[in-house]
Design a protein around this motif. Structure first.
Motif, mmCIF file in Angstrom:
data_model
loop_
_atom_site.group_PDB
_atom_site.id
_atom_site.type_symbol
_atom_site.label_atom_id
_atom_site.label_comp_id
_atom_site.label_asym_id
_atom_site.label_seq_id
_atom_site.Cartn_x
_atom_site.Cartn_y
_atom_site.Cartn_z
ATOM 1 N N TYR A 96 0.847 -1.186 0.000
ATOM 2 C CA TYR A 96 0.000 0.000 0.000
ATOM 3 C C TYR A 96 0.889 1.245 0.000
ATOM 4 C CZ TYR A 96 -3.472 -3.268 2.030
ATOM 5 O OH TYR A 96 -4.297 -4.326 2.294
ATOM 6 N N VAL A 97 0.380 2.325 -0.552
ATOM 7 C CA VAL A 97 1.048 3.629 -0.504
ATOM 8 C C VAL A 97 0.016 4.651 -0.038
ATOM 9 C CG1 VAL A 97 2.236 5.417 -1.826
ATOM 10 C CG2 VAL A 97 2.644 3.019 -2.353
ATOM 11 N N ASN A 98 0.415 5.531 0.872
ATOM 12 C CA ASN A 98 -0.531 6.546 1.347
ATOM 13 C C ASN A 98 -0.795 7.583 0.262
ATOM 14 O OD1 ASN A 98 1.896 7.875 1.382
ATOM 15 N ND2 ASN A 98 1.683 8.691 3.439
ATOM 16 N N GLU A 99 -1.804 8.402 0.477
ATOM 17 C CA GLU A 99 -2.244 9.346 -0.545
ATOM 18 C C GLU A 99 -1.166 10.365 -0.904
ATOM 19 O OE1 GLU A 99 -5.855 10.947 1.117
ATOM 20 O OE2 GLU A 99 -7.070 9.531 -0.038
ATOM 21 N N SER A 100 -0.346 10.732 0.068
ATOM 22 C CA SER A 100 0.711 11.710 -0.212
ATOM 23 C C SER A 100 1.935 11.076 -0.867
ATOM 24 C CB SER A 100 1.135 12.405 1.094
ATOM 25 O OG SER A 100 1.621 11.456 2.044
ATOM 26 N N GLY A 101 1.962 9.742 -0.938
ATOM 27 C CA GLY A 101 3.075 9.047 -1.583
ATOM 28 C C GLY A 101 4.357 9.043 -0.789
ATOM 29 N N LEU A 125 5.126 3.721 2.619
ATOM 30 C CA LEU A 125 4.813 2.414 2.041
ATOM 31 C C LEU A 125 4.436 1.458 3.162
ATOM 32 C CD1 LEU A 125 4.909 0.458 -0.484
ATOM 33 C CD2 LEU A 125 7.247 -0.080 0.246
ATOM 34 N N ARG A 126 3.317 0.775 3.009
ATOM 35 C CA ARG A 126 2.905 -0.216 3.996
ATOM 36 C C ARG A 126 3.040 -1.592 3.370
ATOM 37 N NH1 ARG A 126 -3.009 -0.117 6.639
ATOM 38 N NH2 ARG A 126 -3.569 -1.264 4.764
ATOM 39 N N VAL A 127 3.833 -2.446 4.015
ATOM 40 C CA VAL A 127 4.099 -3.787 3.513
ATOM 41 C C VAL A 127 3.349 -4.792 4.377
ATOM 42 C CG1 VAL A 127 5.872 -5.489 2.951
ATOM 43 C CG2 VAL A 127 6.392 -3.044 2.772
ATOM 44 N N ALA A 128 2.439 -5.516 3.782
ATOM 45 C CA ALA A 128 1.705 -6.566 4.485
ATOM 46 C C ALA A 128 2.400 -7.895 4.213
ATOM 47 C CB ALA A 128 0.253 -6.611 4.014
ATOM 48 N N HIS A 129 2.893 -8.517 5.272
ATOM 49 C CA HIS A 129 3.629 -9.774 5.132
ATOM 50 C C HIS A 129 3.231 -10.680 6.284
ATOM 51 C CE1 HIS A 129 6.594 -8.493 8.287
ATOM 52 N NE2 HIS A 129 6.155 -7.304 7.890
ATOM 53 N N LEU A 130 3.899 -11.810 6.424
ATOM 54 C CA LEU A 130 3.568 -12.780 7.461
ATOM 55 C C LEU A 130 4.453 -12.601 8.678
ATOM 56 C CD1 LEU A 130 3.182 -16.015 5.286
ATOM 57 C CD2 LEU A 130 1.342 -14.655 6.291
ATOM 58 N N SER A 131 3.882 -12.931 9.834
ATOM 59 C CA SER A 131 4.665 -12.991 11.059
ATOM 60 C C SER A 131 5.233 -14.401 11.220
ATOM 61 C CB SER A 131 3.785 -12.644 12.269
ATOM 62 O OG SER A 131 2.801 -13.654 12.469
ATOM 63 N N PHE A 132 5.988 -14.613 12.282
ATOM 64 C CA PHE A 132 6.550 -15.938 12.548
ATOM 65 C C PHE A 132 5.449 -16.985 12.688
ATOM 66 C CE2 PHE A 132 7.750 -19.222 15.629
ATOM 67 C CZ PHE A 132 8.899 -19.727 15.053
ATOM 68 N N TRP A 133 4.300 -16.587 13.224
ATOM 69 C CA TRP A 133 3.196 -17.517 13.479
ATOM 70 C C TRP A 133 2.287 -17.690 12.273
ATOM 71 C CZ3 TRP A 133 4.502 -19.860 17.750
ATOM 72 C CH2 TRP A 133 5.207 -19.159 18.721
ATOM 73 N N GLY A 134 2.586 -17.021 11.162
ATOM 74 C CA GLY A 134 1.791 -17.194 9.957
ATOM 75 C C GLY A 134 0.630 -16.244 9.810
ATOM 76 N N TRP A 135 0.519 -15.231 10.689
ATOM 77 C CA TRP A 135 -0.545 -14.245 10.598
ATOM 78 C C TRP A 135 -0.017 -12.988 9.918
ATOM 79 C CZ3 TRP A 135 -4.785 -16.726 11.442
ATOM 80 C CH2 TRP A 135 -4.833 -17.734 12.409
ATOM 81 N N ARG A 136 -0.942 -12.139 9.519
ATOM 82 C CA ARG A 136 -0.530 -10.911 8.840
ATOM 83 C C ARG A 136 0.177 -9.959 9.797
ATOM 84 N NH1 ARG A 136 -3.811 -6.471 5.186
ATOM 85 N NH2 ARG A 136 -2.585 -4.671 5.830
ATOM 86 N N ARG A 137 1.142 -9.247 9.251
ATOM 87 C CA ARG A 137 1.838 -8.193 9.976
ATOM 88 C C ARG A 137 2.127 -7.058 9.006
ATOM 89 N NH1 ARG A 137 7.576 -8.636 13.313
ATOM 90 N NH2 ARG A 137 7.582 -6.491 14.093
#
Length: 213
Positions: A132-137, A140-152
């Motif tokens: 994701y990128v915010n409106e002002s550019g 940057l938001r990076v959605a990835h996995l945690s050690f336990w397999g959940w989103r972070r």
């Protein structure tokens, strides 16, 4: 790891590259950025103050990330069961109920499982699911996995992100590295199996790269 990525996508079939995930790994622009439909969300250590006040636009999505999340959770559970079986094994050996060879085999399996967990977790925690990128550019938001397999979610200033055009990676490779000038952990994304949703914003952050979609 590229071979593992190909194997997972091959198991999911051709639909893995085109079918949107309606309940997992999708967050609408109009919804609260902190909300993750169907997946537990955990705050990032790098989260800047007050990001919930900003709106983020999705620019990239890798649909098969939920499969890797499931594999990560499965591997954690399998390793835990293997390690927890060791204390009873030592007790049974002391009572003469199992042989030394059996105990050594169980210990070897547990050690191998721990090693595989560390190896797989290192890759899974750096595989990008959504960008994701915010409106002002500027963020940057990076959605990835945690050690336990959940989103972070990890937040990175755009000025700290190295454009893909400045790296030695080839867009035709299965994986490309998202590197940071500050030297913080590298993330991996795949342009071959992922999809650029907003090419204009993606180009503003990573430069003009040829993608498959």
């Amino acid at each position: 790891m590229a071979a593992l990525l190909r194997a997972v996508l091959r198991l999911r079939g051709p639909a893995a590259q085109g079918r949107p995930l309606h309940r997992l790994w999708y967050c609408s622009v109009q919804e609260n950025p902190k909300r993750w439909v169907g997946i537990r969300s955990r705050p990032s250590e790098e989260k800047p103050p007050g990001p919930e006040t900003e709106k983020f636009q999705m620019v990239y999505r890798f649909n098969a990330i939920r499969v890797f999340g499931f594999l990560s959770r499965l591997k954690v559970a399998q390793t835990a069961l293997t390690v927890l079986a060791l204390p009873p094994g030592f007790y049974w050996y002391s009572q003469g109920l199992v042989t030394l060879n059996s105990l050594c085999l169980a210990s070897g399996v547990a050690g191998f499982a721990l090693g595989m967990l560390c190896w797989m977790s290192y890759f899974f925690r750096r595989l990008v699911g959504i960008l994701y990128v915010n409106e002002s550019g500027t963020m940057l938001r990076v959605a990835h996995l945690s050690f336990w397999g959940w989103r972070r979610d990890t937040y990175c200033p755009v000025e700290d992100v190295m454009p893909l055009t400045e790296t030695k990676d080839n867009p035709q490779d299965v994986l490309m590295c998202i590197q940071r000038y500050s030297g913080k952990p590298t993330f991996y994304l795949t342009l071959r199996y992922g999809r650029i949703v907003d090419r204009e914003r993606f180009t503003e952050v990573f430069g003009a790269v040829r993608a498959y979609k």
